[in-house]
Enzyme design. Structure first.
Site, PDB file in Angstrom:
ATOM      1  N   ASN A 152     110.544 -32.043  79.232  1.00 10.18           N
ATOM      2  CA  ASN A 152     109.620 -33.121  78.844  1.00 10.18           C
ATOM      3  C   ASN A 152     109.667 -33.461  77.361  1.00 10.18           C
ATOM      4  O   ASN A 152     109.464 -34.595  76.971  1.00 10.18           O
ATOM      5  CB  ASN A 152     108.191 -32.790  79.291  1.00 10.18           C
ATOM      6  N   GLU A 247     105.066 -19.838  76.812  1.00 11.15           N
ATOM      7  CA  GLU A 247     104.263 -21.051  76.691  1.00 11.15           C
ATOM      8  C   GLU A 247     104.322 -21.747  78.037  1.00 11.15           C
ATOM      9  O   GLU A 247     105.380 -22.251  78.415  1.00 11.15           O
ATOM     10  CB  GLU A 247     104.903 -21.977  75.641  1.00 11.15           C
ATOM     11  N   CYS A 281     102.437 -30.745  78.613  1.00 15.77           N
ATOM     12  CA  CYS A 281     101.668 -29.568  79.027  1.00 15.77           C
ATOM     13  C   CYS A 281     100.210 -29.675  78.606  1.00 15.77           C
ATOM     14  O   CYS A 281      99.334 -29.127  79.250  1.00 15.77           O
ATOM     15  CB  CYS A 281     102.294 -28.309  78.450  1.00 15.77           C
TER      16      CYS A 281
HETATM   17  P1  NDP Z   1     110.606 -24.757  84.560  1.00 18.41           P
HETATM   18  O1  NDP Z   1     109.756 -23.544  84.478  1.00 18.41           O
HETATM   19  O2  NDP Z   1     111.141 -25.176  85.857  1.00 18.41           O
HETATM   20  O3  NDP Z   1     111.890 -24.606  83.597  1.00 18.41           O
HETATM   21  C1  NDP Z   1     111.787 -24.273  82.228  1.00 18.41           C
HETATM   22  C2  NDP Z   1     113.139 -23.781  81.756  1.00 18.41           C
HETATM   23  O4  NDP Z   1     113.426 -22.534  82.384  1.00 18.41           O
HETATM   24  C3  NDP Z   1     114.291 -24.705  82.106  1.00 18.41           C
HETATM   25  O5  NDP Z   1     115.264 -24.669  81.079  1.00 18.41           O
HETATM   26  C4  NDP Z   1     114.837 -24.072  83.371  1.00 18.41           C
HETATM   27  O6  NDP Z   1     116.172 -24.412  83.625  1.00 18.41           O
HETATM   28  C5  NDP Z   1     114.705 -22.607  83.027  1.00 18.41           C
HETATM   29  N1  NDP Z   1     114.680 -21.712  84.176  1.00 18.41           N
HETATM   30  C6  NDP Z   1     114.448 -22.012  85.490  1.00 18.41           C
HETATM   31  N2  NDP Z   1     114.496 -20.901  86.250  1.00 18.41           N
HETATM   32  C7  NDP Z   1     114.758 -19.867  85.409  1.00 18.41           C
HETATM   33  C8  NDP Z   1     114.920 -18.466  85.582  1.00 18.41           C
HETATM   34  N3  NDP Z   1     114.799 -17.886  86.790  1.00 18.41           N
HETATM   35  N4  NDP Z   1     115.203 -17.705  84.505  1.00 18.41           N
HETATM   36  C9  NDP Z   1     115.280 -18.261  83.280  1.00 18.41           C
HETATM   37  N5  NDP Z   1     115.155 -19.588  83.034  1.00 18.41           N
HETATM   38  C10 NDP Z   1     114.884 -20.381  84.092  1.00 18.41           C
HETATM   39  O7  NDP Z   1     109.755 -25.899  83.864  1.00 18.41           O
HETATM   40  P2  NDP Z   1     110.078 -27.425  83.747  1.00 18.41           P
HETATM   41  O8  NDP Z   1     111.387 -27.582  83.026  1.00 18.41           O
HETATM   42  O9  NDP Z   1     109.957 -28.060  85.082  1.00 18.41           O
HETATM   43  O10 NDP Z   1     108.919 -27.912  82.777  1.00 18.41           O
HETATM   44  C11 NDP Z   1     107.636 -28.214  83.221  1.00 18.41           C
HETATM   45  C12 NDP Z   1     106.685 -27.067  82.996  1.00 18.41           C
HETATM   46  O11 NDP Z   1     106.714 -26.656  81.640  1.00 18.41           O
HETATM   47  C13 NDP Z   1     105.239 -27.458  83.275  1.00 18.41           C
HETATM   48  O12 NDP Z   1     104.582 -26.447  83.993  1.00 18.41           O
HETATM   49  C14 NDP Z   1     104.641 -27.579  81.888  1.00 18.41           C
HETATM   50  O13 NDP Z   1     103.263 -27.414  81.835  1.00 18.41           O
HETATM   51  C15 NDP Z   1     105.376 -26.522  81.146  1.00 18.41           C
HETATM   52  N6  NDP Z   1     105.323 -26.792  79.722  1.00 18.41           N
HETATM   53  C16 NDP Z   1     104.533 -26.016  78.913  1.00 18.41           C
HETATM   54  C17 NDP Z   1     104.396 -26.331  77.572  1.00 18.41           C
HETATM   55  C18 NDP Z   1     103.524 -25.535  76.645  1.00 18.41           C
HETATM   56  O14 NDP Z   1     103.626 -25.727  75.422  1.00 18.41           O
HETATM   57  N7  NDP Z   1     102.664 -24.662  77.127  1.00 18.41           N
HETATM   58  C19 NDP Z   1     105.077 -27.472  77.000  1.00 18.41           C
HETATM   59  C20 NDP Z   1     105.850 -28.214  77.939  1.00 18.41           C
HETATM   60  C21 NDP Z   1     105.973 -27.866  79.244  1.00 18.41           C
HETATM   61  P3  NDP Z   1     116.502 -25.634  84.624  1.00 18.41           P
HETATM   62  O15 NDP Z   1     115.669 -26.816  84.191  1.00 18.41           O
HETATM   63  O16 NDP Z   1     117.933 -25.830  84.396  1.00 18.41           O
HETATM   64  O17 NDP Z   1     116.109 -25.173  86.003  1.00 18.41           O
END
Ligand code: NDP
Length: 510
Positions: A152, A247, A281
């Protein structure tokens, strides 16, 4: 639009060498790139290379590191059009919002560089008991920081932590989301030639499992993403006992009291709920309004929302307030939550349907109930449910009835009362008469509680210190031949210790 799905590859399967994934423009469906899914071996090699570069980098003075960081910043700013173009193409956000991300990075590079000598120089600790010793704490970079980031805010979330870690003397390997890896690659490409040791800053591309391989190799993981993925990352990191900063998601409440400036609060609600199409988020996900002003406030919000310009794939991207959802899976969640709310009796005052492609109309819902998905689960999309409450107490109670605790806001004409009520909200941060602006202020801590995060704080000294390991150095000042508590114990020691215990701690307190 099926092709815009996030990868369906199981996160637990090791990718074989030669596998690739495709990156698409969510506004047009056009394929932008095809990139390698890096294998565990490749990730391990990247981390090893980063580790070698880190030693060279950490040996430089703060001032030398600062010069390199600022040279990189100049290059990023000089190439802002390219960066914005890449970010808009892969994420779909309006160019202005892409520029905001770059602005944030440019600003915090300067802040971290300026503050690093103060935050990381270590400090002497006056000892209250053993005056014969002196103590100080020094900070060492942890080594290679693995940053795993969501789609995002590919710059802000992919690199906000990365550059703090770099300033603190670490190497960084970023694993961007497979949905938006191109901005990260662009930033690393622009780091060429500014003076970083080769391999100090790298991007590894691929699916979730690529992130998993990074967890298996880096010295510390800074993860931003969903709560469930965060738990998996922590579990995996526990195998090597490497530190993890999490986070995670949010379901942020906004509370509007009857004495609030309703015009400002309505504009704040719209910005808070629909910025980046709600894929934030810390977006406003639940809005509680005191009964006496509920009707007039809802009318103001709806009027503002109707003025928002939803882009179209063919339209001019600079002339829109909301872009498309960034990928199909997120759009599915939004549609599912609206369908569920509709069936359970919610009123859709505006929006409530998708536009062309991945676009979804900004949507205001009322008559919502706690059993609806839109009230229980993170939406991460352009939905704003509004709830009428009797008073501030009811608003606080409902706002706190959540597993999440990321951010929040209270709107009132009485800011002292607002600040007092803010302390009753279970959240990592609360704005009074403002919305999520605290995130970009590097001086103050930001981070979630409950299911919204663990161990993570950016802001102030923690921004840099969380990427360091503190070391205590304790020095004996006088060089006596022996110490009273060393072996073998002298005959008088128990008596002396008892005497000291009585003298110092025997006083009675009523
Ligand atoms: P995900 O949890 O699906 O993915 C986050 C990252 O982790 C991506 O790079 C993803 O890769 C990677 N990933 C996925 N599976 C694994 C694994 N098993 N081991 C290690 N890394 C992995 O989140 P989203 O990308 O869909 O983002 C949305 C989420 O992020 C929402 O819940 C949002 O609230 C949260 N968020 C929190 C923020 C905060 O500051 N608290 C800020 C922004 C977002 P890939 O995409 O290639 O699967």
């Amino acid at each position: 639009m099926d092709t815009l799905e996030k990868s369906t590859s199981p996160a637990t399967t090791n990718p074989s060498s030669g596998a690739t994934f495709k990156v698409y423009n969510p506004a047009t469906g056009e394929q932008l790139a095809e990139l390698p899914v890096m294998t565990p071996d490749q990730v391990e090699q990247a981390v090893r290379r980063a580790g070698t570069a880190q030693k060279e980098w950490a040996a430089l003075s703060f001032n030398e590191r600062r010069k390199v960081m600022l040279r990189w910043r100049s290059k990023l700013v000089a190439n802002k059009e390219k960066i914005v173009e890449t970010l808009v193409a892969e994420n779909g956000k309006p160019p202005l919002e892409a520029l905001m991300e770059l602005f944030y990075l440019a600003d915090v590079i300067g802040y971290y560089c300026a503050q690093a000598p103060r935050f990381l120089k270590g400090y002497k600790v006056p000892l209250h008991l053993l005056k014969t010793k002196r103590a100080r704490v020094v900070y060492h970079p942890v080594g290679v920081v693995g940053v795993i980031s969501p789609w995002n805010f590919p710059l802000l979330l992919g690199f906000g932590d990365a550059l703090a870690a770099l300033v603190a003397g670490n190497a960084v390997v970023v694993k961007p989301s497979e949905v938006t890896p191109l901005s990260a690659l662009r930033l690393v490409e622009l780091a060429e030639g500014v003076g970083f040791p080769p391999g100090l800053l790298q991007v590894v591309t691929g699916w979730g499992e690529t992130g998993g391989s990074l967890v298996d190799n880096a010295d510390l993981i800074a993860f931003t993403g969903g709560t469930n993925t965060g738990k998996k990352v922590m579990e995996r990191a526990s195998r090597r006992l490497v530190p993890v900063l999490l986070e995670l998601g949010g379901k942020d409440p906004m509370i509007v009291l009857k004495d609030a400036d309703l015009d400002r609060a309505a504009r704040g609600a719209v910005a808070g709920a629909f910025f980046n199409s709600g894929q934030v988020c810390i977006s406003v996900e639940k809005l509680f309004v005191e009964a006496p002003v509920y009707d007039v406030f809802v009318a103001k919000v709806v009027e503002q929302v109707k003025r928002l310009r939803l882009g179209s794939p063919a339209g001019d991207p600079s002339n829109r307030d909301l872009g498309p959802m960034t990928y199909q899976g997120q759009l599915d969640i939004v549609e599912q939550q609206v369908a569920d709310a509709r069936v359970k009796g919610a009123h859709i005052l505006t929006g409530g349907k998708r536009g062309e492609g991945l676009f979804y109309e900004p949507t205001v819902l009322t008559n919502v109930t706690p059993d609806m998905l839109v009230m229980r689960e993170e939406t991460f999309g352009p939905l704003l449910p509004i709830i009428k409450v009797k008073d501030a107490d009811e608003a606080l109670r409902l706002a706190n009835a959540s597993n999440f605790g990321l951010s929040s806001s209270i709107w009132t004409g009485d800011t002292s009362r607002g600040e007092a009520l803010a302390q009753k909200l279970e959240a990592g941060s609360t704005c009074v008469n403002d919305v999520f602006i605290n995130y970009i202020l590097p001086e103050v801590p930001f981070g979630g509680i409950k299911d919204s995060g663990l161990g993570y704080r950016h802001g102030g000294a923690d921004s840099l210190r969380k990427f360091c390991r503190p070391q205590t150095i304790l020095t004996d000042r006088f060089g006596l031949k022996s110490e009273p508590i060393w072996l073998p114990y002298g005959k008088k020691v128990p008596k002396l210790l008892g005497f000291a215990l009585n003298l110092m701690y025997k006083r009675k307190y009523s």
